[in-house]
Design an enzyme around this catalytic site. Structure first.
Site, mmCIF file in Angstrom:
data_model
loop_
_atom_site.group_PDB
_atom_site.id
_atom_site.type_symbol
_atom_site.label_atom_id
_atom_site.label_comp_id
_atom_site.label_asym_id
_atom_site.label_seq_id
_atom_site.Cartn_x
_atom_site.Cartn_y
_atom_site.Cartn_z
ATOM 1 C CB THR A 158 39.996 14.696 60.031
ATOM 2 O OG1 THR A 158 39.429 15.101 61.103
ATOM 3 C CG2 THR A 158 39.870 15.796 58.723
ATOM 4 C CE LYS B 48 36.080 17.020 59.345
ATOM 5 N NZ LYS B 48 37.167 17.512 60.474
ATOM 6 C CB THR C 211 53.050 11.076 62.515
ATOM 7 O OG1 THR C 211 52.128 10.715 64.161
ATOM 8 C CG2 THR C 211 53.954 11.770 62.794
ATOM 9 C CD GLU D 267 40.855 15.256 66.928
ATOM 10 O OE1 GLU D 267 41.132 15.306 66.304
ATOM 11 O OE2 GLU D 267 41.739 16.263 68.338
ATOM 12 C CG ASN E 239 44.921 16.227 69.452
ATOM 13 O OD1 ASN E 239 44.213 16.957 67.908
ATOM 14 N ND2 ASN E 239 43.778 15.803 69.928
ATOM 15 C CB THR F 275 32.772 24.631 65.673
ATOM 16 O OG1 THR F 275 31.715 24.385 66.040
ATOM 17 C CG2 THR F 275 32.457 26.196 66.195
#
Length: 405
Positions: A155, A181, A405, A278, A400, A192
């Site tokens: 992702t 992932k 979008t 991230e 985030n 997790t």
């Protein structure tokens, strides 16, 4: 003396005998691969751990039903781009359709098929795209097949994650390979993330479950990126027995050797997830010694690595050991404050209740590394534990703030 576990940098889910994989673009995402499969030549013993979220996604419920049918799994189908979570009865129906389509594509029974999904929560799965995509999957035992699978499950990850280990059991070469992932919504709580591990070792499901549950506690449950646990987290292990060893049990003389191999693969995958948090720029490893118990040592390690203030200090390359003390101070772990020690790499920052003499510029220089090791001695016992996480950056907010979008 037991042979060593050989960590294979290029090991994948197709490294063990009898496993194949593939990944394709079915249209759930704009252009990236978003549907993958792992297939065993024969039904494999299966074990799994799942998210402890109260809102378990539909694919997990269907997969648990497959597991309950006989603890054997032959194929795992995974889609990215849509979590199929919090989607009501229709979500369950779509997970069943995904399972059925996978079984039909590869000529196996439905109850031998597991499904998993990852992506946005609360959006209906475009099941027609998944069903069409399933007919495009042609798994192979080559590296292209494993890489296609690894890419299909991503992702917000910045790259694929895989690991492998090779060991000898009963004189037979045994492989353990894995893919995972995970980048956001990562926090220690059973699984997790999504992780898929294959092995050609012979082992019954109940013993495989015992090994996985034990290993999970010291690997996947010791990582955190942002303190959030997803609705879809799962780790599954398949063991097809094609290596030809005598079936592994806790009484087998090389039982611990197998567990060590499984632990190394899971640990490597866990560290790759933590490093790829991230927006992350650094991997943080917290090593705790002197714990009153293993559980308390784990708690302290996770408390430090999960602290937003510690994570931002690491990102800012600020050797502010007060952030570490602050995190430890409200953990539930026993400690002796007058003897507690805090180290940043080889720099002792705090000892015997007061700051130590160290060169600020050298400590700050250490924080320029991509891997940061924080060592803490709680001075309350002999237990040890390690946890992994990452720094907290501006990019985490950017990613985030615009996730849908």
């Amino acid at each position: 003396m037991e042979a060593a576990v050989l960590i294979e940098k290029h090991g994948t889910v197709v490294s063990p005998k009898g496993f194949k994989a593939d990944g394709v673009h079915c249209g759930l995402r704009y252009s990236k691969k978003d549907l993958g499969v792992i297939l065993s030549e024969v039904p494999a013993s299966a074990a799994a751990v799942y998210t402890q979220s109260h809102f378990q996604a539909a694919p997990l419920k269907v997969t648990q039903e497959s597991m309950a049918a006989g603890r054997k799994i032959q194929a795992i189908a995974v889609n990215s781009g849509n979590a199929n979570a919090c989607t009501g009865d229709q979500g369950i129906e779509h997970a069943y359709k995904m399972r059925r389509a996978c079984a039909e594509q590869f000529g196996i029974r439905e109850e031998l098929t597991a499904v998993a999904s990852t992506g946005v929560i609360g959006e209906r799965l475009d099941i027609e795209k998944v069903l069409r995509g399933m007919t495009l999957l042609h798994p192979s035992g080559c590296e292209d097949g494993s890489e296609s699978f690894e890419r299909s499950i991503l992702t917000t990850d910045t790259g694929v994650k895989h690991a492998g280990a090779r060991l000898s059991i009963d004189g037979k070469e045994v492989w353990i390979g894995g893919a995972a992932k995970g980048s956001g919504m990562i926090h220690p709580n059973m699984a997790t993330m999504l992780g898929f591990i294959t092995t050609d070792a012979a082992i019954e499901a109940e013993h495989l479950q015992e090994a996985l549950s034990e290993v999970t506690d010291v690997t996947f449950n010791q990582i955190t990126v942002d303190g959030e646990t997803s609705t879809n987290d799962m780790v599954m292990v398949l063991a097809n027995g094609l290596a030809g060893n005598a079936p592994l049990t806790p009484e087998h003389k090389e039982w611990n050797h197998f567990k060590d191999g499984l632990k190394e693969v899971c640990k490597e995958l866990a560290k790759q997830i933590a490093k790829d948090g991230e927006g992350a720029t650094k991997l943080i490893e917290v090593q705790v010694t002197g714990g009153a118990s293993v559980q308390e040592a784990r708690e302290a390690a996770k408390k430090v690595v999960g602290s937003s203030l510690v994570k931002t200090a690491v990102f800012g390359e600020d050797a502010n050991w007060g952030r570490i003390i602050g995190a430890l101070g409200h953990s539930r772990s026993a400690m002796n404050p007058g003897q507690t020690e805090v180290w940043l790499g080889e720099h002792c920052l705090f000892r015997e209740g007061e700051p130590q003499h160290y060169k600020e510029e050298e400590a700050a220089g250490y924080l320029k590394n991509q891997t940061i090791v924080i060592r803490v001695n709680l001075a309350a016992g002999d237990a040890e534990a390690t946890a992994w996480g990452c720094d907290l950056t501006y990019d985490y907010v950017r990613i985030n703030a615009s996730y849908r979008t």
